[in-house]
Write a protein that holds these residues in place. Structure first.
Motif, PDB file in Angstrom:
ATOM      1  N   ARG A 117       0.367  -1.345  -0.257  1.00 47.26           N
ATOM      2  CA  ARG A 117       0.307  -0.076  -0.023  1.00 47.26           C
ATOM      3  C   ARG A 117       1.118   1.428   0.266  1.00 47.26           C
ATOM      4  N   LYS A 133      -2.798   1.462  -5.701  1.00 45.88           N
ATOM      5  CA  LYS A 133      -3.973   0.628  -5.058  1.00 45.88           C
ATOM      6  C   LYS A 133      -3.175  -0.808  -5.331  1.00 45.88           C
ATOM      7  N   TYR A 163      -4.380  -4.598  -5.122  1.00 47.27           N
ATOM      8  CA  TYR A 163      -5.275  -5.631  -5.837  1.00 47.27           C
ATOM      9  C   TYR A 163      -5.151  -7.880  -5.062  1.00 47.27           C
ATOM     10  N   ARG A 169     -10.585  -6.591   2.649  1.00 50.79           N
ATOM     11  CA  ARG A 169     -10.437  -5.854   2.604  1.00 50.79           C
ATOM     12  C   ARG A 169     -10.269  -5.113   3.470  1.00 50.79           C
ATOM     13  N   SER A 179      -8.038  -3.011  -2.873  1.00 54.90           N
ATOM     14  CA  SER A 179      -9.296  -2.309  -2.959  1.00 54.90           C
ATOM     15  C   SER A 179      -9.767  -2.729  -4.142  1.00 54.90           C
TER      16      SER A 179
END
Lengths: 417, 242
Positions: free
Chosen positions: B70, B75, B77, B96, B101
């Motif tokens: 991060r 972002k 994934y 999450r 993201s």
């Protein structure tokens, strides 16, 4: 007009069904953890074939040289209305047949053998290699090799090799070298023979031997069926049929063909699919090789040795060895992934027919139309007879793909039959 | 054009991977995809498969690696096969909470086509983006449908499996990407092996290129400096294009 033959009917593009499928075509999977068997294809099939295998293009242009070769081998093949058959059956509709047996090698197989040999020749290799079951694919490959200036080696399933000396002769006339599989020419063949010296062979074993032989010599391997690029080449059948039906002012209610790996059937029906939900499509196969009713939809190897990638398809298992069935071309354990998807989703129906019914259908077709069709094509004819005899189908227009002639398979009728 | 990097979580180990991700030069990488090790990485090529087999990974690793990622990209994934998370209802909450993201599921459209709507709805309900993975075998009507449910971008795989090199036609890809006209960003991956490949893909109008297989050799050697320098060179190609 009963028969149409004009060079303009040969399409200028092949049709690829993948962009029009109802769901994504599952990708091939490598069966090996260590080495990608998909990557292996790079070194055994022509690069242009590999590109066509994975393309999303709906149409691929047919090179001028290939269109010329198509013309030389008898394309377009005739679309004939089977009026005598209609009359004998008392059928109130229309029966047409597309006759792929009219090509010089006697079956649809030449439609993909020519482009594959052409692409191999462009890469400068001296020899192409393949396998054959009934002999039709080996014949087509030998002929395609000859006219593209290449040597051809064909691994022929031993049971067919012994039963069909005529096939060997024809392949020899085209300068093809025919080897009975399993053979002592490859590691895989030697292994099979050690375990069972009188092994009758299978298409899966013959594929494995041909691939190994191509790899070890740096030759190009020719794909006979199942792979998407092969079905794309076979789309000349369906596209010609569409053009010929248009010339006759006909719209088909049903298209019926036989399925071994699925290439003649896919090539015949797929071009009808875009924007068409009405035309029935029926895939007929051997009761003795019940891949659609008894097979599982799963990833399975194309070949017995597991050298080539796995495909998701209806399969009876890559180690499936059928009995000595009368229709060698329908012995294969699997069916093309694109065809499998369309069968699963119900767009294409299936039918399974046994030997007795097929032979009866072949005889009726010969007596009414004069055509001695291949035993494989006999399944399409038998399924078509079932269709037109169903009172619900009175008045309909049916098109059968007769994928080959049966002059080299006369043994199935026996002396007294 | 943007750079997107793929790593298998826990490969070669938590500390080395964290060090690599932390070494990414500032403002060079747009997204990071973190692959959850799978017992059956079915659509991955041999090199990525090896990383799945060798990765050592637990909940603490997830927290640390996701945290470092991060800090190094806009972002992050999660990439995971549906077959691995379909029996794990807490998965979407886990990712999450770890700050991801969205989710990329490479087998959703091929192996879970009938269940796709339910699975995508579950992902979106968890407040995550669904990033569709499409490739040359994805039919046009399916692409149209998934574009309607997609998050901010879509992943376009050039090849049927990572790390394998079958020929592809850049012009045809360009036409297809433009034809999608979806308003979604298109990231192209599966088969980017060199700066030259990235340059070619940039001409398609793609938003970004995803790089994974070619990073493995640096991770194996633990050569952070060479990795960092590679990323700088990729970002220069990306800037040239802009």
């Amino acid at each position: 007009m009963l028969h149409s033959q004009s060079a303009e009917i040969i399409p200028s593009r092949w049709y690829n069904v993948v962009p029009d499928l109802p769901e994504p075509l599952p990708p091939p999977r490598s069966g090996s953890e260590e080495k990608s068997s998909i990557e292996l294809l790079n070194s055994i099939i022509p690069a242009e074939m590999l590109r066509q295998e994975f393309t999303f293009n709906r149409y691929e242009r047919i090179p001028d040289e290939i269109r010329e070769q198509y013309l030389q081998v008898g394309r377009p093949t005739p679309l004939v209305r089977a009026v005598n058959l209609e009359r004998v059956l008392g059928f109130s509709g229309k029966i047409f047949y597309k006759f792929e047996g009219a090509t010089v090698t006697g079956s649809h197989k030449i439609n993909t053998a020519l482009p594959q040999a052409f692409y191999a020749a462009q890469e400068g290799v001296p020899e192409i290699v393949t396998e054959t079951g009934a002999g039709q694919w080996g014949t087509a490959t030998s002929m395609a090799g000859a006219i593209n200036g290449l040597r051809t080696t064909v691994f022929m399933v031993k049971v067919s090799y012994n039963q069909k000396p005529g096939r060997k002769t024809v392949m020899g006339l085209y300068d093809g070298t025919v080897i009975a599989s399993p053979s002592d020419k490859t590691d895989f063949g030697r292994r099979v023979l050690r375990e069972k010296p009188d092994h009758p062979g299978s298409l899966g074993i013959a594929i494995s031997e041909a691939v190994e032989y191509a790899i070890s010599n740096g030759y190009r391997y020719m794909l006979g069926s199942v792979m998407n690029s092969v079905l794309t080449h076979q789309s000349v059948i369906g596209q010609e049929t569409i053009a010929q039906l248009e010339m006759l002012g006909e719209t088909p209610d049903a298209l019926i063909g036989c399925v071994g790996g699925g290439s003649n059937f896919g090539g015949f029906v797929f071009p009808f699919i875009p924007g068409n939900r009405e035309t029935e499509m029926i895939a007929s196969t051997a009761l003795e090789v019940p891949k659609f009713s008894k097979g599982e939809y799963r990833y399975d190897f194309i070949d017995s040795a597991g050298i080539l990638p796995m495909l998701r398809m209806f399969s009876l298992g890559s180690d499936f060895v059928p009995g000595k069935i009368y229709a060698g071309g329908l012995r294969y354990h699997g069916s093309a992934p694109s065809l499998s998807i369309l069968i699963r989703n119900g767009r294409i129906k299936t039918d399974e027919v046994g030997e007795e019914e097929v032979i009866t259908a072949l005889k009726l077709f010969a007596r009414t139309q004069g055509v001695v069709a291949a035993p494989e094509s006999g399944h399409a004819i038998a399924s078509a007879l079932r269709y037109v005899r169903n009172p619900d189908n009175a008045g309909k227009t049916v098109v059968i793909n007769v994928s080959g002639h049966g002059y080299l398979d006369l043994g199935i009728f026996g002396e007294k039959k | 054009m943007k750079i997107i990097l793929y790593f298998t979580m826990g490969y070669p180990d938590r500390a080395t991977l964290s060090r690599f991700i932390a070494s990414i030069p500032e403002d060079t990488v747009q997204y990071i995809e973190l692959g959850f090790p799978s017992p059956d990485p079915k659509y991955d090529g041999p090199e990525i498969r090896k990383t799945h087999a060798a990765a050592s990974f637990d909940a603490e690793d997830l927290e640390e690696i996701a945290g470092v990622a991060r800090d190094s990209a806009e972002k992050v994934y999660a990439l995971r096969y549906v077959s691995d998370f379909i029996q794990e209802p807490s998965f979407t909450d886990t990712v999450r909470n770890a700050g991801f993201s969205g989710i990329i599921a490479p087998d959703l459209l091929t192996d879970y086509f009938q269940e796709r709507i339910e699975i995508v709805t579950g992902i979106e309900r968890s407040g995550l983006e669904f990033i569709p993975f499409i490739n040359p075998s994805t039919p046009d009507p399916v692409i149209s449908e998934v574009l309607r449910t997609a998050g901010s971008w879509i992943y376009y795989g050039l090849l049927p499996s990572t790390g394998i090199m079958v020929p592809y036609d850049v012009n045809a890809i360009t036409e297809r990407i433009h034809g999608m006209n979806s308003g979604r960003k298109v990231v192209v991956g599966f088969g980017i092996r060199s700066l030259e490949d990235a340059r070619k893909i940039s001409s398609t109008g793609a938003y970004g290129v995803a790089i994974g297989t070619m990073l493995i050799r640096y991770l194996e050697r633990g050569d952070v400096e060479a990795f960092s320098s590679l990323i700088t060179r990729f970002s220069e190609v990306a800037e040239d294009v802009q």
